[in-house]
Design an enzyme around this catalytic site. Structure first.
Site, PDB file in Angstrom:
ATOM      1  N   PRO A   2      16.845  -5.564 -43.878  1.00 25.65           N
ATOM      2  CA  PRO A   2      15.504  -5.019 -44.088  1.00 25.65           C
ATOM      3  C   PRO A   2      15.492  -3.512 -43.845  1.00 25.65           C
ATOM      4  CG  PRO A   2      15.389  -7.024 -42.784  1.00 25.65           C
ATOM      5  CD  PRO A   2      16.841  -6.672 -42.895  1.00 25.65           C
ATOM      6  N   GLU A   3      14.822  -2.789 -44.725  1.00 27.78           N
ATOM      7  CA  GLU A   3      14.731  -1.344 -44.572  1.00 27.78           C
ATOM      8  C   GLU A   3      13.464  -0.986 -43.797  1.00 27.78           C
ATOM      9  OE1 GLU A   3      16.022   0.935 -47.974  1.00 27.78           O
ATOM     10  OE2 GLU A   3      17.135  -0.769 -48.788  1.00 27.78           O
ATOM     11  N   LYS A  52      14.704   1.297 -38.412  1.00 25.44           N
ATOM     12  CA  LYS A  52      14.888  -0.149 -38.496  1.00 25.44           C
ATOM     13  C   LYS A  52      14.699  -0.839 -37.148  1.00 25.44           C
ATOM     14  CE  LYS A  52      18.065   0.472 -42.370  1.00 25.44           C
ATOM     15  NZ  LYS A  52      19.397   0.179 -42.956  1.00 25.44           N
ATOM     16  N   ARG A 121      18.627   8.935 -30.669  1.00 22.83           N
ATOM     17  CA  ARG A 121      19.778   8.802 -31.572  1.00 22.83           C
ATOM     18  C   ARG A 121      19.353   8.738 -33.034  1.00 22.83           C
ATOM     19  NH1 ARG A 121      21.320   4.542 -27.887  1.00 22.83           N
ATOM     20  NH2 ARG A 121      20.920   2.996 -29.531  1.00 22.83           N
ATOM     21  N   ASN A 162      20.094   0.613 -48.412  1.00 23.05           N
ATOM     22  CA  ASN A 162      20.863   0.711 -49.646  1.00 23.05           C
ATOM     23  C   ASN A 162      19.996   0.840 -50.899  1.00 23.05           C
ATOM     24  OD1 ASN A 162      23.363   1.007 -50.723  1.00 23.05           O
ATOM     25  ND2 ASN A 162      23.931  -1.150 -50.663  1.00 23.05           N
ATOM     26  N   ARG A 254      29.603   0.129 -48.001  1.00 22.76           N
ATOM     27  CA  ARG A 254      28.346  -0.332 -48.588  1.00 22.76           C
ATOM     28  C   ARG A 254      28.393  -0.132 -50.098  1.00 22.76           C
ATOM     29  NH1 ARG A 254      24.041  -0.847 -45.100  1.00 22.76           N
ATOM     30  NH2 ARG A 254      23.157  -1.998 -46.860  1.00 22.76           N
TER      31      ARG A 254
END
Length: 265
Positions: A2-3, A52, A121, A162, A254
């Site tokens: 999930p984005e 995320k 981060r 992606n 990816r």
């Protein structure tokens, strides 16, 4: 995976259903039992997302941190809930609604300083009102790394996955292999603005919509019940704009999709 728009949609939903009241929290599966005890019966003050990551803030200062990973998902329903089905890591029961969480990569209770360490981060999130795109530009403009890789780096821009990576680069005619330092500031600003708009649409509708209306026809989407894409998972198919076959390769483990006709270089 999930984005970011999915996590922001969940945060807004959980804010509506649970914030301001005590929440019953349990772990039918057992893997979150110790964490559930720390927040069970406490008032959830607010829910938020960064990239995320999803955070549930409780009145005690404890924060439930969730990262869905590849397989995680929440199911939401009005009360009463039935018996847990499958491996439910965390069950939340509020005044009128309940949620079951299955298969997350992370579900743990953190203190405020640990949350701050995670957020430190992460790069700016296009869906957050406090996002500073200059932070992302500073890293991209100095990097020889391919822009297709930089967009997937959560320390550069948080929340892009992606699909958004492939589609936003196509929409702006930028080849994914171009080094970040070769982008102009105007190109970056346009990319950022488009991510803000596209991800907001995804958050509002619960589905990604990346194809402009004038191109939203012809070949069906790559999967049932999914909106059309320009290049994502369309390897070998003709580009919706120029007809050139869409290419596929792997970038940092990816899948990468692009049109060599519309995205030269």
């Amino acid at each position: 995976m999930p984005e970011g728009h999915i996590l922001h949609r969940l945060a807004r939903l959980h804010q509506q259903h649970y914030a301001g009241a005590a929440v019953r929290v349990s772990s039918p599966q057992g893997r979150f039992s110790e964490g559930a005890v720390l927040v069970d019966g406490r008032v959830l003050t607010h829910a938020e997302a960064w990239g995320k990551h999803l955070f549930h803030h409780y009145e005690t200062g404890a924060v439930v941190h969730v990262h869905l990973g590849i397989y995680g998902e929440f199911t939401e329903s009005a009360l009463p809930l039935g018996q847990p089905v499958g491996q439910v890591r965390m069950r939340m029961i509020g005044v009128s609604h309940g949620s079951d969480l299955r298969g997350p990569a992370a579900c743990d209770v953190l203190g405020p300083h640990e949350v701050e360490a995670i957020e430190a981060r992460l790069g700016p999130d296009p869906l957050r009102t406090d996002a500073d795109p200059d932070r992302a530009w500073s890293r991209i403009s100095k990097s020889r790394t391919a822009i297709g890789s930089l967009l997937m780096n959560q320390a550069v821009i948080a929340g892009v996955g992606n699909v958004y990576r492939a589609e936003v680069l196509f929409r702006h005619g930028i080849g994914p292999q171009r080094p970040g330092k070769d982008l102009s500031r105007s190109e970056f600003d346009a990319l950022w603005a488009d991510l803000v708009e596209l991800m907001r649409i995804g958050m509002e509708r619960g589905r990604m919509h990346v194809v402009r209306p004038e191109h939203d026809h012809g070949a069906p989407a790559y999967a049932k019940d999914r909106p059309r894409t320009y290049v994502y998972r369309r390897a070998g198919d003709p580009c919706r704009v120029c007809g050139t076959p869409v290419l596929h390769s792997v970038m940092q483990a990816r899948n990468l999709f692009w049109c060599p006709g519309c995205q030269p270089g």
